[in-house]
Design a protein around this motif. Sequence first.
Motif, PDB file in Angstrom:
ATOM      1  N   ASP A  22     -18.078   4.234 -33.735  1.00  0.00           N
ATOM      2  CA  ASP A  22     -16.704   3.883 -33.343  1.00  0.00           C
ATOM      3  C   ASP A  22     -16.002   2.983 -34.350  1.00  0.00           C
ATOM      4  OD1 ASP A  22     -17.801   1.356 -32.977  1.00  0.00           O
ATOM      5  OD2 ASP A  22     -17.668   1.390 -30.778  1.00  0.00           O
ATOM      6  N   ALA A  71     -15.031   6.240 -38.596  1.00  0.00           N
ATOM      7  CA  ALA A  71     -15.501   6.592 -37.258  1.00  0.00           C
ATOM      8  C   ALA A  71     -15.934   8.056 -37.223  1.00  0.00           C
ATOM      9  CB  ALA A  71     -14.400   6.328 -36.238  1.00  0.00           C
ATOM     10  N   ASP A 123     -18.326  11.091 -34.427  1.00  0.00           N
ATOM     11  CA  ASP A 123     -18.672  11.393 -33.032  1.00  0.00           C
ATOM     12  C   ASP A 123     -19.827  10.541 -32.526  1.00  0.00           C
ATOM     13  OD1 ASP A 123     -20.750  12.506 -34.446  1.00  0.00           O
ATOM     14  OD2 ASP A 123     -20.614  14.488 -33.516  1.00  0.00           O
ATOM     15  N   HIS A 124     -20.414   9.664 -33.399  1.00  0.00           N
ATOM     16  CA  HIS A 124     -21.443   8.731 -32.931  1.00  0.00           C
ATOM     17  C   HIS A 124     -21.292   7.354 -33.584  1.00  0.00           C
ATOM     18  CE1 HIS A 124     -23.064  10.988 -36.403  1.00  0.00           C
ATOM     19  NE2 HIS A 124     -23.636   9.837 -36.753  1.00  0.00           N
ATOM     20  N   THR A 140     -17.547   0.253 -35.522  1.00  0.00           N
ATOM     21  CA  THR A 140     -18.366  -0.958 -35.495  1.00  0.00           C
ATOM     22  C   THR A 140     -19.790  -0.652 -35.053  1.00  0.00           C
ATOM     23  OG1 THR A 140     -16.462  -2.365 -34.999  1.00  0.00           O
ATOM     24  CG2 THR A 140     -18.632  -3.266 -34.497  1.00  0.00           C
ATOM     25  N   ARG A 141     -19.927   0.113 -33.988  1.00  0.00           N
ATOM     26  CA  ARG A 141     -21.251   0.385 -33.418  1.00  0.00           C
ATOM     27  C   ARG A 141     -21.509   1.896 -33.354  1.00  0.00           C
ATOM     28  NH1 ARG A 141     -22.914  -4.551 -31.039  1.00  0.00           N
ATOM     29  NH2 ARG A 141     -21.153  -5.900 -30.500  1.00  0.00           N
TER      30      ARG A 141
END
Length: 325
Positions: free
Chosen positions: A16, A11, A13-14, A18-19
């Motif tokens: 998560d 993960a 800062d852009h 998964t997306r």
Amino acid sequence: MPRNPYYRGPASDHFDGTRFFNAGGSTDRSLRDVLRWRLSSRFARWPARVDVSPAVPQPRVPECVVTMVGHATVLIQVAGLNILTDPVWSERASPVGFAGPKRVTPPGIRFDDLPPIDAVLLSHSHYDHLDLRTLSRLHRRDKPLLVTPLGNDTIVRRTIPDVRAIVGDWGAQVEIAGNVTVSLVPANHWSARGTRDRRMSLWSGFMLRTPKTLIYFAGDTGYGDGEIFRRMRHDHGAPDLALLPIGAYAPRWFMEPQHADPAEAVRIMRDVEARQAIAIHWGCFQLTDEPREEPPQKLQEALAAHGIAPERFRALEAGAVLELS
């Protein structure tokens, strides 16, 4: 949580896990929003076909020559290299050949007249930018190096298993030839190939740097609060040339987060302090409501409002050529 079929990584800062997402706000639109758009708006009537005069590029050029092919496809010839952005030579921007947005302008360079292509800058996975049929033709002929943000290589490898690809996150810098680098920079956009993979591959713009020239290719982007563009100017310097999208912006309540309009494209030009700009993402595929000729007209109005000479930001038809001094 659904599984991401294209990319696995930590993960950030852009991202998560998964997306991917935009720091400046969401571009997601619900089915209700889509229905509201379709039921409340009408596409302007575009011409069925607009003839162009295709260019025949030189095999190599030592300085910088840019040829408009159509939509977001541009041939950049710089420092002896031949580089394509988001190449689409197909008749439709669609997963199928019999439906979907159809070309209004033929390509500004016939495919057989293309010089040998050294590299492709691929900004994101939408069908009007990532066209597997065209990428396959280029691979069979030239085997160019593909530079693209995270996850898009997986999409391409399903069709071209031996593609030469360099994949990067925002902020990555790759060398494509001696003293020629490409940096991946943020964009306010999203990605999908179907209904279940929204934002599962990353989108980006690119800064292409040679010893003499800096070129910014924005890909698809909304303006947002403008912070990503001011940060680019700080991090990379002022581009000699910016390729900036001006079309597919209406209606604004639906398109604003994901597609800049002409006035916002001028703001991007000012934010990055580009010396010159070329308008992309207009006049080839009808994707949204505005008339075909409206984006160049509104671009001229925005330039006049800011006191910018019109020759500094041109909306070139397919086949037109700009020599960058």
